[in-house]
Write a protein that holds these residues in place. Sequence first.
Motif, short mmCIF file in Angstrom:
data_model
loop_
_atom_site.label_atom_id
_atom_site.label_comp_id
_atom_site.label_asym_id
_atom_site.label_seq_id
_atom_site.Cartn_x
_atom_site.Cartn_y
_atom_site.Cartn_z
N GLY A 1 -96.69 39.71 -59.31
CA GLY A 1 -96.28 39.15 -60.60
C GLY A 1 -94.79 38.93 -60.70
N ALA A 2 -94.01 39.92 -60.27
CA ALA A 2 -92.55 39.81 -60.37
C ALA A 2 -92.01 38.71 -59.48
CB ALA A 2 -91.91 41.15 -60.01
N SER A 3 -92.48 38.63 -58.25
CA SER A 3 -91.95 37.64 -57.32
C SER A 3 -92.39 36.22 -57.69
CB SER A 3 -92.37 37.97 -55.88
OG SER A 3 -93.77 38.05 -55.77
N THR A 4 -93.64 36.06 -58.13
CA THR A 4 -94.09 34.72 -58.52
C THR A 4 -93.37 34.24 -59.77
OG1 THR A 4 -96.29 35.25 -57.62
CG2 THR A 4 -96.11 33.31 -59.01
N ALA A 5 -93.19 35.14 -60.75
CA ALA A 5 -92.45 34.76 -61.95
C ALA A 5 -91.03 34.36 -61.62
CB ALA A 5 -92.46 35.92 -62.95
N MET A 6 -90.38 35.08 -60.72
CA MET A 6 -89.01 34.77 -60.36
C MET A 6 -88.92 33.42 -59.64
SD MET A 6 -86.26 37.34 -58.56
CE MET A 6 -84.55 37.28 -59.11
N LEU A 7 -89.89 33.11 -58.79
CA LEU A 7 -89.91 31.81 -58.14
C LEU A 7 -89.94 30.68 -59.17
CD1 LEU A 7 -92.40 32.28 -55.16
CD2 LEU A 7 -90.01 31.62 -54.97
N LEU A 8 -90.83 30.80 -60.14
CA LEU A 8 -90.95 29.76 -61.15
C LEU A 8 -89.71 29.69 -62.02
CD1 LEU A 8 -93.89 29.79 -60.13
CD2 LEU A 8 -94.61 29.50 -62.50
N GLU A 9 -89.06 30.82 -62.27
CA GLU A 9 -87.86 30.83 -63.09
C GLU A 9 -86.64 30.27 -62.37
OE1 GLU A 9 -89.37 34.64 -65.79
OE2 GLU A 9 -87.90 34.94 -64.19
N TYR A 10 -86.69 30.20 -61.05
CA TYR A 10 -85.65 29.53 -60.28
C TYR A 10 -85.83 28.01 -60.29
CZ TYR A 10 -82.68 32.96 -57.89
OH TYR A 10 -81.73 33.91 -57.60
N ALA A 11 -87.05 27.54 -60.53
CA ALA A 11 -87.37 26.12 -60.43
C ALA A 11 -87.11 25.40 -61.75
CB ALA A 11 -88.84 25.95 -60.02
N ASP A 12 -87.19 24.06 -61.72
CA ASP A 12 -87.17 23.30 -62.95
C ASP A 12 -88.59 22.89 -63.31
OD1 ASP A 12 -87.87 20.96 -61.47
OD2 ASP A 12 -85.75 20.62 -61.00
N ASP A 13 -88.74 22.16 -64.40
CA ASP A 13 -90.09 21.88 -64.91
C ASP A 13 -90.91 20.98 -64.01
OD1 ASP A 13 -89.53 23.43 -67.11
OD2 ASP A 13 -88.84 21.74 -68.33
N ASP A 14 -90.24 20.22 -63.13
CA ASP A 14 -90.95 19.29 -62.27
C ASP A 14 -91.18 19.83 -60.86
OD1 ASP A 14 -91.06 17.29 -64.27
OD2 ASP A 14 -89.00 16.70 -63.83
N SER A 15 -90.76 21.06 -60.58
CA SER A 15 -90.89 21.58 -59.21
C SER A 15 -91.47 22.98 -59.17
CB SER A 15 -89.52 21.59 -58.52
OG SER A 15 -88.61 22.45 -59.18
N ARG A 16 -92.02 23.46 -60.28
CA ARG A 16 -92.54 24.83 -60.28
C ARG A 16 -93.72 24.99 -59.32
NH1 ARG A 16 -92.05 24.46 -66.00
NH2 ARG A 16 -94.32 24.39 -66.20
N GLY A 17 -94.54 23.97 -59.20
CA GLY A 17 -95.66 24.06 -58.27
C GLY A 17 -95.17 24.21 -56.83
N PHE A 18 -94.16 23.44 -56.46
CA PHE A 18 -93.61 23.53 -55.12
C PHE A 18 -92.98 24.89 -54.87
CE2 PHE A 18 -89.88 23.01 -52.30
CZ PHE A 18 -90.54 22.69 -51.13
#
Length: 445
Positions: free
Chosen positions: A148-165
């Motif tokens: 949970g912590a690592s996946t949330a941090m990945l998405l929080e590093y991304a912008d709205d158009d690249s969260r999936g990547f």
Amino acid sequence: MNASTLHTDPDAAAPAPASASRVSRAKAIAAITLGNGLEFFDFTVYSFFATTIGTLFFPVHGALNQLLLAVGSFGVGFIVRPIGGVLIGAFADRAGRKAAMTLTLWLMALGSALIAFAPTYAQIGLAAPALIVFARLVQGFAVGGEVGASTAMLLEYADDDSRGFYGSWQFVSQGLNAVCGALLGVALSATLSPAALHSWGWRVPFVIGMLVVPVGVYIRRHLDETLAHAEPVDADTPVAVAARPLREIFAHHRTALVAGVLTTIGGTAANYIVLFYMSTYAIKILGLPMSVGMSAALVAALVTAACSPFAGMLSDRFGRKPVLGVSRVLLIAVIYPAFLLIHSVPTVPAVLGVVAVLGAIVAFTAVPNIVMLPELFPQSMRVTGMSIVYCVGVSIFGGFAQFFATWLIQLFGNPLAPAWYLIGCGAVSLIALPWIREPAGRPLD
């Protein structure tokens, strides 16, 4: 609150993607996903040596019974995942993602050390299997908060158009570390005699996993915290830390919890059967050499890792739900013919071809799933919410997938029974998709 308003958290400041100023995005992705990847390294080698571990630590009558106990001890670590998800997830939502991920790495190291140096049943009797079970519980507790912590941090590093990547690299790390585990397993089985492998060779991967952890802790020190309002928790008990987000989640996010668990069931069952159980199936059910089983896992992991970024980008462009739904229906359609083929033609090309196709489908069904889970919750409770959803689904239907598959074969005397398990899990997981609002392209907070 229902699924249509799950993305709103007016009190939380949106984490800026510019938080990666001190470290490149590529290094950030590698550092964030390291712990979860290490989990899959350990899981891969544990699965490969399940027959050896069963013989050394669970000396019951019958090879299939030994395998049942070995894969059962593999799954027991998943029982405490929800507890780790709640406690470590709440810690991450209050003290920050970095602090939580550092804690989980050290706990993973402890679990690896316990397995690496555990005396066998012949040396200490019943204390030996108990020690293996305890080590799996420690690792399960750690991973419950790590994902949970690592996946949330990945998405929080991304912008709205690249969260999936960005989120897809969580799954890439799992595949690459499974590849490392498979390569190490193949190398050990090829270079060591059966006696040496049985005596001490199977311990080598766990020693390596233990030694990697301090390196991971050092790398993660250079990450920037993405939690907008991290605060100290020294004065609070773990129960007090966990109570606040739990109250909010169960009061206002019940729809997200149920929908998230249901979607996770299908993805995690496919993941653990294809990436891990197929190697054991090739050895124990098809009667193929251990090297073939390890090669099958290697191919599945390589294909999954290679396809995952494309699955993430596809979900950014077309949405999480369409990519997840189409790929999951496709998996349901092909899984029984796949098992039927390798059982009818138990050759190396057939097995490797089947696991390659299944590995590609798994990437496209699992990546949008794991990316979507943290998008269901606001920042102040994102890790806790995702951890609960992910861990509950994985604990039962992923961690014990190998046990259920082996048990169903024994119960019905049908070597194709694992296919029906995947079909059932996949069908149940599709029920929840209409409940979830499409999160792709929308603001995270």
